[in-house]
Design a protein around this motif. Structure first.
Motif, PDB file in Angstrom:
ATOM      1  N   LEU A 237      -7.104  36.275   3.696  1.00 30.17           N
ATOM      2  CA  LEU A 237      -6.330  35.177   4.280  1.00 30.17           C
ATOM      3  C   LEU A 237      -6.157  35.360   5.789  1.00 30.17           C
ATOM      4  O   LEU A 237      -6.239  34.399   6.558  1.00 30.17           O
ATOM      5  CB  LEU A 237      -4.962  35.078   3.598  1.00 30.17           C
ATOM      6  N   THR A 238      -5.926  36.606   6.213  1.00 29.19           N
ATOM      7  CA  THR A 238      -5.758  36.872   7.645  1.00 29.19           C
ATOM      8  C   THR A 238      -7.050  36.631   8.403  1.00 29.19           C
ATOM      9  O   THR A 238      -7.054  36.066   9.505  1.00 29.19           O
ATOM     10  CB  THR A 238      -5.282  38.317   7.870  1.00 29.19           C
ATOM     11  N   LEU A 239      -8.170  37.063   7.830  1.00 24.73           N
ATOM     12  CA  LEU A 239      -9.477  36.795   8.448  1.00 24.73           C
ATOM     13  C   LEU A 239      -9.729  35.289   8.544  1.00 24.73           C
ATOM     14  O   LEU A 239     -10.271  34.801   9.545  1.00 24.73           O
ATOM     15  CB  LEU A 239     -10.586  37.467   7.649  1.00 24.73           C
ATOM     16  N   ALA A 240      -9.336  34.554   7.500  1.00 20.27           N
ATOM     17  CA  ALA A 240      -9.514  33.099   7.514  1.00 20.27           C
ATOM     18  C   ALA A 240      -8.690  32.465   8.638  1.00 20.27           C
ATOM     19  O   ALA A 240      -9.169  31.571   9.352  1.00 20.27           O
ATOM     20  CB  ALA A 240      -9.121  32.509   6.160  1.00 20.27           C
ATOM     21  N   VAL A 241      -7.447  32.932   8.806  1.00 19.40           N
ATOM     22  CA  VAL A 241      -6.599  32.417   9.887  1.00 19.40           C
ATOM     23  C   VAL A 241      -7.205  32.741  11.242  1.00 19.40           C
ATOM     24  O   VAL A 241      -7.203  31.908  12.157  1.00 19.40           O
ATOM     25  CB  VAL A 241      -5.173  32.994   9.771  1.00 19.40           C
ATOM     26  N   TYR A 242      -7.749  33.943  11.382  1.00 19.10           N
ATOM     27  CA  TYR A 242      -8.372  34.349  12.652  1.00 19.10           C
ATOM     28  C   TYR A 242      -9.563  33.449  12.980  1.00 19.10           C
ATOM     29  O   TYR A 242      -9.685  32.943  14.103  1.00 19.10           O
ATOM     30  CB  TYR A 242      -8.821  35.804  12.568  1.00 19.10           C
ATOM     31  N   LEU A 243     -10.438  33.237  12.001  1.00 19.00           N
ATOM     32  CA  LEU A 243     -11.634  32.425  12.233  1.00 19.00           C
ATOM     33  C   LEU A 243     -11.264  30.968  12.493  1.00 19.00           C
ATOM     34  O   LEU A 243     -11.749  30.345  13.451  1.00 19.00           O
ATOM     35  CB  LEU A 243     -12.578  32.525  11.036  1.00 19.00           C
ATOM     36  N   MET A 244     -10.394  30.421  11.656  1.00 18.91           N
ATOM     37  CA  MET A 244     -10.021  29.012  11.808  1.00 18.91           C
ATOM     38  C   MET A 244      -9.145  28.798  13.037  1.00 18.91           C
ATOM     39  O   MET A 244      -9.211  27.745  13.678  1.00 18.91           O
ATOM     40  CB  MET A 244      -9.314  28.520  10.552  1.00 18.91           C
ATOM     41  N   GLY A 245      -8.332  29.806  13.382  1.00 22.96           N
ATOM     42  CA  GLY A 245      -7.502  29.693  14.578  1.00 22.96           C
ATOM     43  C   GLY A 245      -8.326  29.640  15.850  1.00 22.96           C
ATOM     44  O   GLY A 245      -7.982  28.937  16.805  1.00 22.96           O
ATOM     45  N   ASN A 246      -9.434  30.372  15.874  1.00 27.56           N
ATOM     46  CA  ASN A 246     -10.323  30.337  17.037  1.00 27.56           C
ATOM     47  C   ASN A 246     -11.111  29.037  17.118  1.00 27.56           C
ATOM     48  O   ASN A 246     -11.592  28.662  18.195  1.00 27.56           O
ATOM     49  CB  ASN A 246     -11.295  31.522  16.989  1.00 27.56           C
ATOM     50  N   LEU A 247     -11.274  28.374  15.968  1.00 31.01           N
ATOM     51  CA  LEU A 247     -12.071  27.140  15.917  1.00 31.01           C
ATOM     52  C   LEU A 247     -11.207  25.908  15.662  1.00 31.01           C
ATOM     53  O   LEU A 247     -11.738  24.845  15.333  1.00 31.01           O
ATOM     54  CB  LEU A 247     -13.115  27.253  14.797  1.00 31.01           C
ATOM     55  N   SER A 248      -9.887  26.054  15.801  1.00 27.29           N
ATOM     56  CA  SER A 248      -8.988  24.958  15.415  1.00 27.29           C
ATOM     57  C   SER A 248      -9.274  23.668  16.173  1.00 27.29           C
ATOM     58  O   SER A 248      -9.256  22.576  15.587  1.00 27.29           O
ATOM     59  CB  SER A 248      -7.527  25.389  15.616  1.00 27.29           C
ATOM     60  N   ARG A 249      -9.568  23.755  17.458  1.00 26.16           N
ATOM     61  CA  ARG A 249      -9.851  22.532  18.226  1.00 26.16           C
ATOM     62  C   ARG A 249     -11.176  21.912  17.786  1.00 26.16           C
ATOM     63  O   ARG A 249     -11.311  20.687  17.742  1.00 26.16           O
ATOM     64  CB  ARG A 249      -9.880  22.859  19.717  1.00 26.16           C
ATOM     65  N   ASP A 250     -12.155  22.751  17.479  1.00 22.03           N
ATOM     66  CA  ASP A 250     -13.435  22.232  16.990  1.00 22.03           C
ATOM     67  C   ASP A 250     -13.268  21.570  15.633  1.00 22.03           C
ATOM     68  O   ASP A 250     -13.937  20.574  15.337  1.00 22.03           O
ATOM     69  CB  ASP A 250     -14.451  23.373  16.879  1.00 22.03           C
TER      70      ASP A 250
END
Length: 257
Positions: free
Chosen positions: A170-183
Motif C-alpha cells: 500500500l505504501t509503495l502504491a501511494v508513493y507511485l501514485m503520489g508521484n503521478l497524481s497530476r498525470d
C-alpha cells in the motif's frame, strides 16, 4: 506529552534500524555511482554529465525510499509481533508518543543516510570534474527528505492496522501514485468519461501530491521555483505528514492488545 519519552522511543528506533545494517546501502550506492561513471561515457558521450547528475539524484531517492517503505511499515508490526508493545503501552507512555518517536527515529536514520549519500555523490562529481549546481542539489535533497518523512508517516499509518506485507504494498502504491497524481488527473480529463474524471479527481484530493516535493529535474539544470513556491510546497509536505501521523495515532489508540 513528554519530549523525554518521545526521545527515548526515537533513540531506540534509531539504534534498532542501524543494527539492521541499513547503512550498508551507502556502500551499495557508491558502487552504483562508480559503475555509472564508468559506463556513461560509452553510452552517452555528449550528455554524460547531465545523465550522471540525474542518475545520482535518482539513486539517492530510490535507496532512501527503500528504507522508508520497508523499514517504516515494519516498525510497529515488529513491536506487536514480538509482544514488546504489551510492555511499553501500560507504562506512562501514550500511543501518540510511541508513533511520533518511531517517526523521528526512522527520520533520523534517513537524514544520516541521505547526508552520506549526498556527500559521496558530490565528491564523485568533483573528482570527475563534472560541473554541478550545488545550491539546487542541496535544495532538492532537502525536499526529498520532506517527501521521505511524509512517506514514513504513510508507512506507519498502514503499519498500525495491517500486516507488514500489505502495508509495504500500500505504501509503495501511494508513493507511485503520489508521484503521478497530476498525470492521473490529466488522463481522467482526456478520457472525457465523467466517472473516470470523478475517480481521478478523488484520488488527487486524497493522495499526497509528491510531485510538489520533487525537484530532481530542476536541480540538474540549476533551476528552482520561486521562494514562495518552495515555501508553500514545503508547508504542504509538513502539513500532510502531521495529518497522516494524527490519523495513525487515532487508529493505533483504538487498537486493543
Amino acid at each position: 506529552m513528554s519530549f523525554g519519552r518521545i526521545w527515548a522511543i526515537a533513540s531506540n528506533a534509531f539504534r534498532e534500524v542501524i543494527r539492521d545494517r541499513i547503512l550498508y546501502l551507502i556502500g551499495l550506492s557508491t558502487l552504483l555511482l562508480l559503475l555509472a561513471l564508468r559506463l556513461l561515457p560509452e553510452i552517452a558521450a555528449t550528455t554524460q554529465d547531465k545523465i550522471f547528475l540525474d542518475v545520482g539524484l535518482a539513486a539517492i531517492e530510490l535507496l532512501s525510499v527503500f528504507v522508508a517503505v520497508f523499514v517504516g511499515t515494519s516498525l510497529i508490526n515488529k513491536e506487536i509481533e514480538k509482544r514488546t508493545v504489551l510492555v511499553l503501552i501500560p507504562k506512562p507512555l501514550t500511543r501518540a508518543e510511541f508513533i511520533i518517536g518511531k517517526q523521528l527515529g526512522l527520520s533520523g536514520v534517513l537524514a544520516i543516510l541521505m547526508i552520506a549519500l549526498t556527500l559521496i555523490y558530490l565528491i564523485l562529481l568533483s573528482f570527475s570534474k563534472i560541473e554541478y549546481p550545488l545550491a539546487s542539489i542541496l535544495v532538492s535533497t532537502l525536499y526529498l527528505f520532506l517527501k521521505l518523512s511524509l512517506l514514513i508517516a504513510v508507512a506507519l499509518l498502514f503499519g498500525v492496522f495491517t500486516s507488514s506485507i500489505l502495508a509495504t504494498l500500500l505504501t509503495l502504491a501511494v508513493y507511485l501514485m503520489g508521484n503521478l497524481s497530476r498525470d492521473i488527473v490529466t488522463v481522467g480529463n482526456l478520457s472525457r468519461n465523467s466517472n473516470l474524471e470523478s475517480l481521478t479527481q478523488s484520488l488527487y484530493l486524497v493522495l499526497p501530491d509528491l510531485s510538489r516535493l520533487n525537484f530532481k529535474n530542476e536541480a540538474v539544470y540549476g533551476i528552482l521555483p520561486s521562494p514562495q513556491t518552495l515555501l508553500s510546497n514545503g508547508a504542504y509536505g509538513v502539513f500532510y505528514t502531521v495529518l497522516l501521523l494524527a490519523i495513525a495515532i487515532l487508529i493505533f489508540s483504538r487498537r486493543e492488545f
